[in-house]
Design a protein around this motif. Structure first.
Motif, PDB file in Angstrom:
ATOM      1  N   VAL A 377       0.842  -1.205   0.000  1.00 53.53           N
ATOM      2  CA  VAL A 377       0.000   0.000   0.000  1.00 53.53           C
ATOM      3  C   VAL A 377       0.877   1.255   0.000  1.00 53.53           C
ATOM      4  O   VAL A 377       0.669   2.187  -0.774  1.00 53.53           O
ATOM      5  CB  VAL A 377      -0.944  -0.001   1.238  1.00 53.53           C
ATOM      6  CG1 VAL A 377      -1.627   1.348   1.414  1.00 53.53           C
ATOM      7  CG2 VAL A 377      -1.984  -1.111   1.107  1.00 53.53           C
ATOM      8  N   ARG A 378       1.904   1.243   0.878  1.00 55.41           N
ATOM      9  CA  ARG A 378       2.788   2.421   0.984  1.00 55.41           C
ATOM     10  C   ARG A 378       3.612   2.622  -0.278  1.00 55.41           C
ATOM     11  O   ARG A 378       3.809   3.744  -0.740  1.00 55.41           O
ATOM     12  CB  ARG A 378       3.770   2.227   2.148  1.00 55.41           C
ATOM     13  CG  ARG A 378       3.131   2.498   3.482  1.00 55.41           C
ATOM     14  CD  ARG A 378       4.192   2.336   4.557  1.00 55.41           C
ATOM     15  NE  ARG A 378       3.580   1.899   5.786  1.00 55.41           N
ATOM     16  CZ  ARG A 378       4.204   1.218   6.740  1.00 55.41           C
ATOM     17  NH1 ARG A 378       5.457   0.877   6.599  1.00 55.41           N
ATOM     18  NH2 ARG A 378       3.573   0.867   7.825  1.00 55.41           N
ATOM     19  N   GLU A 379       4.105   1.530  -0.795  1.00 57.13           N
ATOM     20  CA  GLU A 379       4.952   1.590  -1.985  1.00 57.13           C
ATOM     21  C   GLU A 379       4.132   2.102  -3.175  1.00 57.13           C
ATOM     22  O   GLU A 379       4.609   2.925  -3.954  1.00 57.13           O
ATOM     23  CB  GLU A 379       5.479   0.173  -2.219  1.00 57.13           C
ATOM     24  CG  GLU A 379       6.612  -0.032  -3.135  1.00 57.13           C
ATOM     25  CD  GLU A 379       7.872   0.789  -2.912  1.00 57.13           C
ATOM     26  OE1 GLU A 379       8.018   1.481  -1.887  1.00 57.13           O
ATOM     27  OE2 GLU A 379       8.711   0.741  -3.820  1.00 57.13           O
ATOM     28  N   HIS A 380       2.903   1.655  -3.264  1.00 52.08           N
ATOM     29  CA  HIS A 380       2.022   2.121  -4.330  1.00 52.08           C
ATOM     30  C   HIS A 380       1.779   3.620  -4.180  1.00 52.08           C
ATOM     31  O   HIS A 380       1.812   4.366  -5.156  1.00 52.08           O
ATOM     32  CB  HIS A 380       0.694   1.347  -4.276  1.00 52.08           C
ATOM     33  CG  HIS A 380      -0.308   1.811  -5.285  1.00 52.08           C
ATOM     34  ND1 HIS A 380      -1.276   2.737  -4.984  1.00 52.08           N
ATOM     35  CD2 HIS A 380      -0.468   1.503  -6.603  1.00 52.08           C
ATOM     36  CE1 HIS A 380      -2.002   2.976  -6.068  1.00 52.08           C
ATOM     37  NE2 HIS A 380      -1.535   2.233  -7.063  1.00 52.08           N
ATOM     38  N   GLU A 381       1.580   4.058  -2.949  1.00 51.72           N
ATOM     39  CA  GLU A 381       1.338   5.488  -2.716  1.00 51.72           C
ATOM     40  C   GLU A 381       2.590   6.310  -3.056  1.00 51.72           C
ATOM     41  O   GLU A 381       2.503   7.378  -3.670  1.00 51.72           O
ATOM     42  CB  GLU A 381       0.938   5.730  -1.250  1.00 51.72           C
ATOM     43  CG  GLU A 381       0.469   7.163  -1.015  1.00 51.72           C
ATOM     44  CD  GLU A 381       0.122   7.440   0.448  1.00 51.72           C
ATOM     45  OE1 GLU A 381       0.499   6.638   1.332  1.00 51.72           O
ATOM     46  OE2 GLU A 381      -0.519   8.472   0.697  1.00 51.72           O
ATOM     47  N   ARG A 382       3.740   5.760  -2.697  1.00 55.00           N
ATOM     48  CA  ARG A 382       4.994   6.464  -2.994  1.00 55.00           C
ATOM     49  C   ARG A 382       5.177   6.647  -4.505  1.00 55.00           C
ATOM     50  O   ARG A 382       5.608   7.697  -4.969  1.00 55.00           O
ATOM     51  CB  ARG A 382       6.176   5.651  -2.431  1.00 55.00           C
ATOM     52  CG  ARG A 382       7.545   6.291  -2.640  1.00 55.00           C
ATOM     53  CD  ARG A 382       8.660   5.466  -2.001  1.00 55.00           C
ATOM     54  NE  ARG A 382       9.005   4.255  -2.736  1.00 55.00           N
ATOM     55  CZ  ARG A 382       9.858   4.211  -3.764  1.00 55.00           C
ATOM     56  NH1 ARG A 382      10.445   5.309  -4.190  1.00 55.00           N
ATOM     57  NH2 ARG A 382      10.119   3.070  -4.382  1.00 55.00           N
ATOM     58  N   LEU A 383       4.803   5.619  -5.267  1.00 52.47           N
ATOM     59  CA  LEU A 383       5.058   5.663  -6.713  1.00 52.47           C
ATOM     60  C   LEU A 383       3.957   6.376  -7.495  1.00 52.47           C
ATOM     61  O   LEU A 383       4.214   6.901  -8.572  1.00 52.47           O
ATOM     62  CB  LEU A 383       5.248   4.238  -7.261  1.00 52.47           C
ATOM     63  CG  LEU A 383       6.474   3.490  -6.727  1.00 52.47           C
ATOM     64  CD1 LEU A 383       6.474   2.047  -7.207  1.00 52.47           C
ATOM     65  CD2 LEU A 383       7.768   4.181  -7.169  1.00 52.47           C
ATOM     66  N   THR A 384       2.735   6.368  -6.976  1.00 61.90           N
ATOM     67  CA  THR A 384       1.623   6.934  -7.766  1.00 61.90           C
ATOM     68  C   THR A 384       1.012   8.181  -7.115  1.00 61.90           C
ATOM     69  O   THR A 384       0.234   8.877  -7.752  1.00 61.90           O
ATOM     70  CB  THR A 384       0.479   5.915  -7.936  1.00 61.90           C
ATOM     71  OG1 THR A 384      -0.097   5.671  -6.637  1.00 61.90           O
ATOM     72  CG2 THR A 384       0.961   4.605  -8.521  1.00 61.90           C
TER      73      THR A 384
END
Ligand code: MG
Length: 391
Positions: A377-384
């Motif tokens: 979830v965090r990684e997705h938020e960081r990238l998008t």
């Protein structure tokens, strides 16, 4: 080779293991399967299971099963059945604790999404990934990748495998863990038991979690004969459990009775099959039909329960909503890393940049599959820049 004391002649014997890919000296105080179990418990992938979804996403409640508690329940059920059947309890424990190591974040939703992303690159199967984790992805030894587990533990971990993947495994490791899928042979009794213990565990705990979440109710469960018989017997014996304030105790008592009945059913049915086929050696088990099983009546009732859970819990609109977001996250992470592998952890980025498109996709899939729900979830938020799910 004589059987270990207390074990049957058809039990896997750690002294007669087909061995490890990298030979090792025996341990002074532990059998080979106990060593396997210890390596699994100390692995990084095992610790990640605590933050991986079984059915409910991690943030939805503190008391729902995670992949870790599920794996512990499978090991408990497996060991207690193994003891009665006099087969190798340590091997059952090792396989049970490792059986879900290859699961993606977000449960089956994550696995389906990743399999879709990998369609042109050989696909993604979680059983195969569990094997990949213990064979390649764990980095704990100076001279080789993986945990260097015994053949028998690895064979049990690879519960299912497509023919195409079995052929690929066979190319790398002739007469190895892929061979039985090509020869249509069965795995050890210990591996057979883990498959069934997995099913017994999730059927029971998904009822518990389903009711706890409010997505299914005790009255809906009246349509499930396997559960309802034990709810009725519990209530007949303890009429006070009919009080709504005691429904949680009623639920636990019904589940406890159902679990016991399934365990005894497996023990009786398997003992009868072992008497009938009388294998004289663990290898003979491979040529015989599956022997660790439910009676046909219990099989039918267990399947009906599974179907109920599928319709009313796994396909519940509230579960499906989070499922949709979870799949979105996995797909967008996959696309982002395929375009820019440098955004992954250094070792995966290096792997991705070194290979062709297939190699790159596999490195991306390995990285995503290893993520916990909240890291994804965090990684997705960081990238998008978008947050699709709460933690
Ligand atoms: Mg499982």
């Amino acid at each position: 080779m004589t059987a270990l004391s207390g074990l049957s002649i058809f039990a896997c014997d750690p002294g007669a293991t087909r061995g490890r890919c990298h030979p090792e000296h025996p341990a002074p105080t532990r059998t080979e399967y106990q060593r396997d179990r210890d390596r699994i418990v100390h692995s990084t992938a095992f610790r990640r299971l605590v933050y991986k979804t079984q059915v409910f996403l991690n943030h939805e409640g503190d008391l729902f099963r995670t992949r870790l508690t599920h794996s512990l329940e499978v090991a408990q059920l497996g060991r207690s059945i193994a003891r009665s059947l006099q087969i190798n309890e340590d091997l059952v424990e090792a396989i049970s604790l490792a059986h879900d190591l290859g699961h993606t974040p977000f449960g089956h939703a994550g696995q389906d999404a990743l399999n879709g992303c990998m369609a042109d690159f050989g696909g993604f199967e979680h059983n195969l990934q569990s094997l990949r984790v213990v064979d390649k992805l764990e980095e704990r030894y100076p001279l080789y990748d993986g945990l260097n587990l015994t053949f028998e533990t690895r064979e049990g971990i690879l519960k299912h495998c497509s023919r195409a993947h079995a052929k690929q495994l066979e190319d790398v490791e002739p007469n190895g863990v892929g061979a039985r899928f090509l020869r249509n042979e069965r795995p050890s009794l210990e591996a057979q038991l883990c498959n069934l213990a997995d099913e017994i565990a999730y059927n029971a705990h998904d009822i518990d979690d389903g009711v706890r979440s409010g997505l299914i109710t005790l009255s809906q469960l009246e349509d499930v004969p396997l559960f309802d018989a034990y709810r009725l017997s519990a209530q007949a014996e303890h009429p006070a459990l009919a009080e709504p304030s005691r429904h949680r105790r009623l639920l636990y008592e019904a589940i406890r009775r159902m679990l016991s009945a399934q365990v005894y059913d497996v023990i009786d049915t398997t003992k009868a099959a072992l008497r009938l086929h009388a294998p004289a050696h663990p290898d003979e088990v491979r040529q015989l039909p599956v022997m660790v099983s439910f009676s046909s009546d219990m099989r039918e009732r267990s399947t009906a329960l599974k179907q109920f859970l599928f319709r009313h819990l796994y396909r519940h609109p509230r579960v499906m909503e989070t499922t949709g977001h979870a799949q979105h996250i996995v797909r967008e992470l996959f696309d982002a890393y395929m375009t820019k592998p440098q955004d992954m952890k250094a070792a995966f980025a290096a792997q991705a940049l070194e290979g062709d498109a297939h190699g790159r996709a596999r490195a991306v899939a390995d990285f995503i599959a290893g993520m916990t729900d909240r890291f994804a979830v965090r990684e997705h938020e960081r990238l998008t820049g978008r947050r699709l799910l709460q933690e």
